[in-house]
Enzyme design. Sequence first.
Site, mmCIF file in Angstrom:
data_model
loop_
_atom_site.group_PDB
_atom_site.id
_atom_site.type_symbol
_atom_site.label_atom_id
_atom_site.label_comp_id
_atom_site.label_asym_id
_atom_site.label_seq_id
_atom_site.Cartn_x
_atom_site.Cartn_y
_atom_site.Cartn_z
ATOM 1 N N LYS A 227 32.010 25.288 27.383
ATOM 2 C CA LYS A 227 33.383 25.362 27.514
ATOM 3 C C LYS A 227 33.874 23.753 27.756
ATOM 4 O O LYS A 227 34.981 23.549 27.126
ATOM 5 C CB LYS A 227 33.572 25.865 28.985
ATOM 6 C CG LYS A 227 35.280 25.773 29.182
ATOM 7 C CD LYS A 227 35.672 26.826 30.288
ATOM 8 C CE LYS A 227 37.347 26.520 30.319
ATOM 9 N NZ LYS A 227 38.119 27.346 31.418
ATOM 10 N N GLU A 237 45.043 24.138 23.827
ATOM 11 C CA GLU A 237 44.912 25.782 23.599
ATOM 12 C C GLU A 237 45.686 25.843 22.214
ATOM 13 O O GLU A 237 46.462 26.770 21.896
ATOM 14 C CB GLU A 237 45.324 26.468 24.463
ATOM 15 C CG GLU A 237 44.755 27.907 24.243
ATOM 16 C CD GLU A 237 44.569 28.742 25.583
ATOM 17 O OE1 GLU A 237 44.767 30.132 25.313
ATOM 18 O OE2 GLU A 237 44.501 28.140 26.693
ATOM 19 N N ARG A 241 40.254 26.558 21.037
ATOM 20 C CA ARG A 241 40.231 26.933 22.643
ATOM 21 C C ARG A 241 40.201 28.421 22.712
ATOM 22 O O ARG A 241 39.754 29.395 23.711
ATOM 23 C CB ARG A 241 41.019 26.291 23.418
ATOM 24 C CG ARG A 241 40.881 26.500 24.889
ATOM 25 C CD ARG A 241 41.366 25.391 25.723
ATOM 26 N NE ARG A 241 41.541 25.566 27.272
ATOM 27 C CZ ARG A 241 41.550 24.633 28.235
ATOM 28 N NH1 ARG A 241 41.884 23.623 27.935
ATOM 29 N NH2 ARG A 241 41.221 24.939 29.289
ATOM 30 N N HIS A 248 38.915 38.854 25.773
ATOM 31 C CA HIS A 248 40.114 39.071 26.973
ATOM 32 C C HIS A 248 41.430 39.746 26.552
ATOM 33 O O HIS A 248 42.080 40.084 27.494
ATOM 34 C CB HIS A 248 40.493 37.662 27.102
ATOM 35 C CG HIS A 248 39.512 36.844 28.218
ATOM 36 N ND1 HIS A 248 37.980 36.863 27.903
ATOM 37 C CD2 HIS A 248 39.504 36.425 29.550
ATOM 38 C CE1 HIS A 248 37.394 36.339 28.922
ATOM 39 N NE2 HIS A 248 38.360 36.102 29.617
ATOM 40 N N HIS A 265 37.823 41.237 37.029
ATOM 41 C CA HIS A 265 38.183 40.277 35.799
ATOM 42 C C HIS A 265 36.954 40.368 34.701
ATOM 43 O O HIS A 265 36.983 40.964 33.630
ATOM 44 C CB HIS A 265 38.678 38.784 35.865
ATOM 45 C CG HIS A 265 38.767 38.281 34.667
ATOM 46 N ND1 HIS A 265 39.930 38.404 33.851
ATOM 47 C CD2 HIS A 265 38.070 37.222 34.226
ATOM 48 C CE1 HIS A 265 39.536 37.866 32.737
ATOM 49 N NE2 HIS A 265 38.766 36.914 32.784
HETATM 50 N N1 NAD Z 1 41.827 28.003 35.677
HETATM 51 C C1 NAD Z 1 40.934 28.641 34.910
HETATM 52 O O1 NAD Z 1 40.797 28.004 33.712
HETATM 53 C C2 NAD Z 1 40.409 29.895 35.043
HETATM 54 C C3 NAD Z 1 39.824 30.483 34.253
HETATM 55 C C4 NAD Z 1 38.953 31.960 34.520
HETATM 56 C C5 NAD Z 1 39.593 32.439 35.637
HETATM 57 N N2 NAD Z 1 40.542 31.970 36.528
HETATM 58 C C6 NAD Z 1 41.032 32.585 37.615
HETATM 59 O O2 NAD Z 1 40.051 32.556 38.496
HETATM 60 C C7 NAD Z 1 40.320 33.764 39.536
HETATM 61 C C8 NAD Z 1 39.197 34.739 39.847
HETATM 62 O O3 NAD Z 1 37.962 33.818 40.345
HETATM 63 P P1 NAD Z 1 36.957 34.415 40.861
HETATM 64 O O4 NAD Z 1 36.354 35.603 40.019
HETATM 65 O O5 NAD Z 1 35.993 33.303 41.501
HETATM 66 O O6 NAD Z 1 37.311 35.263 42.266
HETATM 67 P P2 NAD Z 1 37.944 34.861 43.996
HETATM 68 O O7 NAD Z 1 38.125 33.396 43.944
HETATM 69 O O8 NAD Z 1 38.777 35.767 44.305
HETATM 70 O O9 NAD Z 1 36.325 35.081 44.692
HETATM 71 C C9 NAD Z 1 35.811 36.413 44.629
HETATM 72 C C10 NAD Z 1 35.510 36.716 46.122
HETATM 73 O O10 NAD Z 1 34.228 35.988 46.263
HETATM 74 C C11 NAD Z 1 34.426 35.578 47.513
HETATM 75 N N3 NAD Z 1 33.393 34.306 47.607
HETATM 76 C C12 NAD Z 1 33.734 33.174 47.013
HETATM 77 N N4 NAD Z 1 32.535 32.236 47.212
HETATM 78 C C13 NAD Z 1 31.558 32.998 47.763
HETATM 79 C C14 NAD Z 1 30.326 32.850 48.234
HETATM 80 N N5 NAD Z 1 29.705 31.608 47.942
HETATM 81 N N6 NAD Z 1 29.919 33.600 49.020
HETATM 82 C C15 NAD Z 1 30.458 34.865 49.477
HETATM 83 N N7 NAD Z 1 31.604 35.102 49.000
HETATM 84 C C16 NAD Z 1 32.060 34.271 48.119
HETATM 85 C C17 NAD Z 1 35.774 35.112 47.944
HETATM 86 O O11 NAD Z 1 36.002 35.040 49.158
HETATM 87 C C18 NAD Z 1 36.486 36.411 47.096
HETATM 88 O O12 NAD Z 1 36.604 37.516 47.901
HETATM 89 C C19 NAD Z 1 41.449 34.553 38.812
HETATM 90 O O13 NAD Z 1 42.724 34.159 39.529
HETATM 91 C C20 NAD Z 1 41.414 33.882 37.360
HETATM 92 O O14 NAD Z 1 42.699 34.052 36.964
HETATM 93 C C21 NAD Z 1 40.831 30.567 36.196
HETATM 94 ZN ZN ZN Z 2 37.780 35.396 31.605
#
Ligand code: NAD
Ligand code: ZN
Length: 362
Positions: A227, A237, A241, A248, A265
């Site tokens: 990445k 992008e 990218r 997706h 996701h």
């Molecule tokens: N900025 C970017 O480039 C980018 C890229 C991909 C995804 N995203 C975003 O990321 C989000 C998804 O992130 P995600 O999958 O991390 O979900 P999330 O942040 O909702 O975390 C998932 C769950 O895991 C729990 N959790 C987190 N860390 C933990 C740990 N160490 N132990 C126990 N529980 C834990 C959280 O409380 C939550 O309930 C989406 O909103 C997506 O749009 C952003």
């Molecule tokens: Zn993704």
Amino acid sequence: MDPIRIDVGPPGSDRYYPLALASGLAGALPQVLDDHGIGPRRLVISTPTVWRFVSPALPREVTATDPVLLPDGERSKTLASVARAYDALIRLGVDRGTTVVAIGGGVLGDTAGFAAATLLRGMPLVHVPTTLLAQVDSSVGGKVGVNHALGKNLIGAFHAPRLVVIDPGLLATLPRREFRSGLYEVVKYAAIASADLFGTLEHRLGDIFARDPAVLVPMIAACCRIKAGVVTRDEREQGERRILNFGHTAGHALEAITRYRRFLHGEAVGYGMLVASHVAVARRLFDEGAHDGLARLIAKMGPLPPVGDLSVADALEAMRRDKKVVHGRLHFVLPTRPGEVAIANDVGEDELAAALRKMGLR
Ligand SMILES: NC(=O)c1ccc[n+]([C@@H]2O[C@H](COP(=O)([O-])OP(=O)(O)OC[C@H]3O[C@@H](n4cnc5c(N)ncnc54)[C@H](O)[C@@H]3O)[C@@H](O)[C@H]2O)c1
Ligand SMILES: [Zn+2]
């Protein structure tokens, strides 16, 4: 052992930052921040769940005040949460020299990151990602933002962090389904850029699920290098990218038509990669053996939520609305060989419909 260091962004520019990666690194977080020249005024933003699981692994000196806790979950990735962050940060007397340390998954990182990007026209930011998805994806690349009622990630900015601290040890408490959701993104990196990583996934899945740091550290490093390389070469992008969107386009459509309730996701991306792979096979771009390898790996990772009740027409409609449509053309990432993809601008709805039907949509 010294942490692995991965550079992101053009060296010497203000968009440059390092990732530091090692198992157990969070246990030395204040020292790691000092070593990277992060100023002494630091404020932690996290969520109640993450803080409960992760704070025992952190030294007390990580934060002088109580952390700012924002509500958990995709539904809280809103401007209202950003406003809560502003209120708390302003009350705590932050200035432009205060570093926001965002400790959490992608939701928290995006939300706290957007607050840091906008409060005082930008505050220094450090990401400490605590989910597999955040460690391999959302904490790398500088995108921050929140959802609008009318669509995901519609409000956002590019705000490069000063540093990303990745400790795969923090994943020990992550629920298995969340861990798997991140693993589909790892499959994505393997499929777009690394036949080696694909082999690791095929042969070491047991150790990966056991969260053995000896496998997780090099696996996460491989994803971050891919990445980091892509986003450094194409920060806004424009071109390369786009390969990161493999799986997706159809994935987002599945998430949208189930109102973000059925799939995590990564699970939707798992389906999306298979849809792209079916299209590529039908075009004779990708051979059936390679497709079967991808399908077998995805199947081995565990059951995906059902799609048999979902309609092909609804999925196509959602893809038409996807924001990756530029000038009416859908940029579709197709696999060509294990570890290689190409971008097609001319994928037609008939091809997509056939692939979706192969996945079991009606
Ligand atoms: N900025 C970017 O480039 C980018 C890229 C991909 C995804 N995203 C975003 O990321 C989000 C998804 O992130 P995600 O999958 O991390 O979900 P999330 O942040 O909702 O975390 C998932 C769950 O895991 C729990 N959790 C987190 N860390 C933990 C740990 N160490 N132990 C126990 N529980 C834990 C959280 O409380 C939550 O309930 C989406 O909103 C997506 O749009 C952003
Ligand atoms: Zn993704």
